[in-house]
Design an enzyme around this catalytic site. Structure first.
Site, PDB file in Angstrom:
ATOM      1  N   ASP A   1     -20.189 -40.371  -4.144  1.00 20.27           N
ATOM      2  CA  ASP A   1     -20.084 -39.567  -5.355  1.00 20.27           C
ATOM      3  C   ASP A   1     -21.190 -39.940  -6.349  1.00 20.27           C
ATOM      4  O   ASP A   1     -21.436 -41.115  -6.616  1.00 20.27           O
ATOM      5  CB  ASP A   1     -18.711 -39.821  -5.995  1.00 20.27           C
ATOM      6  CG  ASP A   1     -18.304 -38.749  -6.985  1.00 20.27           C
ATOM      7  OD1 ASP A   1     -19.154 -38.297  -7.761  1.00 20.27           O
ATOM      8  OD2 ASP A   1     -17.120 -38.377  -6.984  1.00 20.27           O
TER       9      ASP A   1
ATOM     10  N   THR B   1     -17.262 -32.926  -9.594  1.00 18.42           N
ATOM     11  CA  THR B   1     -16.788 -33.565  -8.368  1.00 18.42           C
ATOM     12  C   THR B   1     -15.857 -32.691  -7.539  1.00 18.42           C
ATOM     13  O   THR B   1     -16.113 -32.441  -6.358  1.00 18.42           O
ATOM     14  CB  THR B   1     -16.085 -34.888  -8.713  1.00 18.42           C
ATOM     15  OG1 THR B   1     -17.043 -35.764  -9.314  1.00 18.42           O
ATOM     16  CG2 THR B   1     -15.503 -35.548  -7.480  1.00 18.42           C
TER      17      THR B   1
ATOM     18  N   ASP C   1     -21.060 -43.071  -8.715  1.00 15.65           N
ATOM     19  CA  ASP C   1     -20.760 -42.172  -9.820  1.00 15.65           C
ATOM     20  C   ASP C   1     -20.260 -42.951 -11.040  1.00 15.65           C
ATOM     21  O   ASP C   1     -20.698 -42.706 -12.175  1.00 15.65           O
ATOM     22  CB  ASP C   1     -19.706 -41.164  -9.378  1.00 15.65           C
ATOM     23  CG  ASP C   1     -19.329 -40.176 -10.466  1.00 15.65           C
ATOM     24  OD1 ASP C   1     -20.106 -39.243 -10.709  1.00 15.65           O
ATOM     25  OD2 ASP C   1     -18.249 -40.332 -11.060  1.00 15.65           O
TER      26      ASP C   1
ATOM     27  N   HIS D   1     -22.125 -43.000 -14.725  1.00 16.53           N
ATOM     28  CA  HIS D   1     -21.479 -42.556 -15.961  1.00 16.53           C
ATOM     29  C   HIS D   1     -21.541 -43.638 -17.036  1.00 16.53           C
ATOM     30  O   HIS D   1     -21.835 -43.367 -18.198  1.00 16.53           O
ATOM     31  CB  HIS D   1     -20.012 -42.209 -15.705  1.00 16.53           C
ATOM     32  CG  HIS D   1     -19.796 -40.829 -15.188  1.00 16.53           C
ATOM     33  ND1 HIS D   1     -20.150 -39.693 -15.890  1.00 16.53           N
ATOM     34  CD2 HIS D   1     -19.236 -40.381 -14.023  1.00 16.53           C
ATOM     35  CE1 HIS D   1     -19.826 -38.623 -15.188  1.00 16.53           C
ATOM     36  NE2 HIS D   1     -19.276 -39.016 -14.050  1.00 16.53           N
TER      37      HIS D   1
ATOM     38  N   ASP E   1     -21.857 -35.118  -4.026  1.00 10.07           N
ATOM     39  CA  ASP E   1     -21.373 -33.890  -4.636  1.00 10.07           C
ATOM     40  C   ASP E   1     -22.318 -33.368  -5.708  1.00 10.07           C
ATOM     41  O   ASP E   1     -22.353 -32.166  -5.982  1.00 10.07           O
ATOM     42  CB  ASP E   1     -19.975 -34.095  -5.221  1.00 10.07           C
ATOM     43  CG  ASP E   1     -19.861 -35.383  -6.029  1.00 10.07           C
ATOM     44  OD1 ASP E   1     -20.812 -36.170  -6.059  1.00 10.07           O
ATOM     45  OD2 ASP E   1     -18.791 -35.607  -6.638  1.00 10.07           O
ATOM     46  N   HIS E   2     -23.084 -34.233  -6.339  1.00 12.44           N
ATOM     47  CA  HIS E   2     -23.951 -33.852  -7.456  1.00 12.44           C
ATOM     48  C   HIS E   2     -24.851 -35.024  -7.809  1.00 12.44           C
ATOM     49  O   HIS E   2     -24.672 -36.138  -7.299  1.00 12.44           O
ATOM     50  CB  HIS E   2     -23.117 -33.465  -8.688  1.00 12.44           C
ATOM     51  CG  HIS E   2     -22.103 -34.516  -9.060  1.00 12.44           C
ATOM     52  ND1 HIS E   2     -22.447 -35.733  -9.597  1.00 12.44           N
ATOM     53  CD2 HIS E   2     -20.750 -34.526  -8.950  1.00 12.44           C
ATOM     54  CE1 HIS E   2     -21.363 -36.462  -9.805  1.00 12.44           C
ATOM     55  NE2 HIS E   2     -20.312 -35.754  -9.401  1.00 12.44           N
TER      56      HIS E   2
ATOM     57  N   HIS F   1     -22.769 -35.295 -15.423  1.00 14.22           N
ATOM     58  CA  HIS F   1     -23.100 -34.191 -14.520  1.00 14.22           C
ATOM     59  C   HIS F   1     -22.259 -33.005 -14.922  1.00 14.22           C
ATOM     60  O   HIS F   1     -21.403 -33.107 -15.799  1.00 14.22           O
ATOM     61  CB  HIS F   1     -22.860 -34.584 -13.067  1.00 14.22           C
ATOM     62  CG  HIS F   1     -21.491 -35.140 -12.821  1.00 14.22           C
ATOM     63  ND1 HIS F   1     -20.400 -34.358 -12.514  1.00 14.22           N
ATOM     64  CD2 HIS F   1     -21.018 -36.406 -12.864  1.00 14.22           C
ATOM     65  CE1 HIS F   1     -19.336 -35.117 -12.355  1.00 14.22           C
ATOM     66  NE2 HIS F   1     -19.672 -36.379 -12.580  1.00 14.22           N
TER      67      HIS F   1
END
Length: 408
Positions: free
Chosen positions: A37, A73, A194, A198, A241-242, A347
Site C-alpha cells: 500500500d 486505498t 503507506d 502519511h 494501490d496508489h 493520496h
C-alpha cells in the site's frame, strides 16, 4: 517376452492417461498478487532494493501503474480485484453514502466492510473458484464479504497486527503442492509503506526504511517459495494501490472562505472531497465555490469528467472538489483544531498526477525477461490474471490487449 512387452505397454499407457497426478507435482501456473500500500512508482530509486531488482531483471516493470480516481486505498484495491471502474463496481471512495440503502460505508466499520451489498462486480477470487480452481486471500478489499454468496477457499479477516512473515508463511502454505486445498491464486497485503508515507512524507528516512523492509520481505517470500517448489510455477504481480504526494500547512484550501460549511454534508474528505448539499441549491453552492476556484477544481455530479469513470453511480454525491497536487481542503474549524495538520503525505489526488502512480512488477514463467513497458491503468490487471490462469474473465472495463505485450 511378448507378455513382458505387453505388460510394459499397459503400464506406460496407464501412467500417461492418469488424471490423478501425485499431490506434490505442479498443476499449471499459479498467480500471487502482492500489494504494498502506498508504494509510489519511483520508490525503488530511493534506496538499494536487491530483491526487487532481481524480479525486475528477470521480469517486467512498468513506468507506473495508473490508479483509478479517487486514488485511495479501498477503491483501487477493489478496481484491481474486479477490473471495473468505480461507477461499475460501486466503490467510489473509502467513505460513501448509498441513498438506496440509506447507509454509510466507512473502511473502519467492520459491519459495512463485511456487507456484500456494498460490492458490485465479480472479484477475481470468485472467478477462480467458479471455474474449478481455488483462491486464498490474505487481506484484500472485498474478500471478507460474501460477494455473490461466495468466499475464497482461504481468507482472513483484516488484522493489521499480524506479522509480515506470518502473512507470507500462511500464503505459501496455501499455495503449497502438499496442501490438500492448495490454491491457484492468492493475495498478500502490507500496509506499512503507506503508513510511513502519511506520517513522515515521501522523502523521509522512515519511508526509505519502509522500502527496505518491503525489499527484505520480497527476499523472504522468494526463499519460502523456493523451499516449497513454487517459484518456477508461480507468476508474481507486485503492485500498489496508489502513490503519495507531500502536503503541508502552507498549501490549504479553507471552505469557510467560500461557503458556509454547515450547508453541506461532507461524506469523503480531501483531497477528493465529496459532499451533499443540506441547505440551499446545489447549483448555488457550486457557483460560490467555482467563483473562488483556486488550487482545486469543483464539479456538480453531472459535470464530473468522464475520465474519472465516477459520476454514473447513485452513490456519487452532489459535489466533488479535487485539490491540486499537494493541497488540502477542509473547514477552518478542522484546521484550527490541529496545528500540525496537514503534514507528511497524502493520496486521493487526480489520478493523472504522476505522484499518484503506483508500482507494477511482473515476474514468473509467463513474463518476458528484462522488459520495460509504459504506464497502464490498474483495471487491466484482472484480465491479465485471468489470462495467466487460463480462466474466462467476467465482464470488465479492462482488456488483455492493453497488457499482453509484457507476456512471452
Amino acid at each position: 517376452m511378448k507378455n513382458l512387452i505387453f505388460t510394459l505397454i499397459i503400464l506406460v499407457t496407464a501412467v500417461g492417461c492418469s488424471n490423478e497426478p501425485s499431490s506434490n507435482q505442479p498443476i499449471g501456473e499459479k498467480v500471487l498478487l502482492i500489494s504494498f500500500d502506498g508504494f509510489r512508482y519511483d520508490y525503488l530509486s530511493k534506496t538499494d532494493t536487491p530483491n526487487f531488482d532481481k524480479l525486475v531483471e528477470t521480469g517486467v516493470i512498468s513506468k507506473g501503474l495508473i490508479p483509478i480516481f479517487p486514488s485511495k486505498t479501498f477503491p483501487n484495491h477493489y478496481a484491481i480485484a474486479t477490473g471495473l471502474y468505480p461507477e461499475n463496481n460501486g466503490f467510489i471512495s473509502n467513505s460513501m453514502y448509498d441513498p438506496e440503502m440509506d447507509a454509510i460505508f466507512s473502511m473502519r466499520d467492520r459491519e459495512a466492510v463485511e456487507n456484500p451489498d456494498w460490492y458490485q462486480g465479480e472479484p477475481i477470487w470468485n472467478t477462480v473458484e467458479k471455474q474449478g480452481k481455488k483462491a486464498g486471500t490474505m487481506f484484500w478489499v472485498g474478500s471478507e464479504a460474501p460477494i455473490q454468496d461466495m468466499h475464497p477457499t482461504h481468507w482472513k479477516v483484516y488484522d493489521q497486527s499480524m506479522g509480515d512473515s506470518a502473512r507470507i508463511d500462511t500464503v505459501v502454505k496455501w499455495m503449497s503442492y502438499d496442501d490438500p486445498k492448495q490454491v491457484d491464486f492468492a493475495t498478500l497485503y502490507f500496509h506499512f509503506v503507506d503508513s510511513q508515507g502519511h506520517r513522515y512524507g515521501t522523502d523521509s528516512p522512515e519511508v526509505v526504511e519502509a522500502i527496505e523492509r518491503a525489499d527484505d520481505l520480497m527476499g523472504y517470500l522468494i526463499q519460502r517459495m523456493e523451499e516449497h517448489g513454487l517459484i518456477d510455477h508461480t507468476n508474481l504481480l507486485v503492485v500498489s494501490d496508489h502513490g503519495m504526494a507531500n502536503v503541508s500547512r502552507e498549501r490549504i484550501v479553507v471552505l469557510d472562505d467560500m461557503i458556509d460549511p454547515n450547508d453541506i454534508e461532507i461524506i469523503e474528505y480531501s483531497p477528493s472531497l465529496m459532499a451533499n448539499v443540506k441547505n440551499g441549491d446545489p447549483a448555488a453552492i457550486y457557483n460560490a465555490l467555482k467563483e473562488k476556484e483556486e488550487n482545486f477544481k469543483v464539479y456538480l455530479k453531472e459535470n464530473i469528467p468522464e475520465r474519472y469513470h465516477l459520476k454514473n453511480h447513485p452513490r456519487v454525491p452532489d459535489l466533488l472538489m479535487v485539490a491540486d497536487i499537494g493541497y488540502t481542503i477542509n473547514t477552518q474549524e478542522f484546521f484550527d483544531a490541529r496545528e500540525d495538520y496537514p503534514s507528511g503525505a497524502a493520496h486521493g489526488f487526480d489520478n493523472r498526477e504522476k505522484e499518484m502512480h503506483a508500482i507494477f512488477i511482473g515476474s514468473g514463467p509467463a513474463f518476458r525477461s528484462g522488459y520495460r513497458m509504459k504506464a497502464f491503468e490498474n483495471v487491466h490487471l484482472y484480465e491479465l490474471m485471468a489470462d495467466l490462469m487460463n480462466i474466462t474473465p467476467a465482464p470488465t472495463d479492462g482488456t488483455i490487449d492493453s497488457v499482453s505485450v509484457m507476456l512471452k
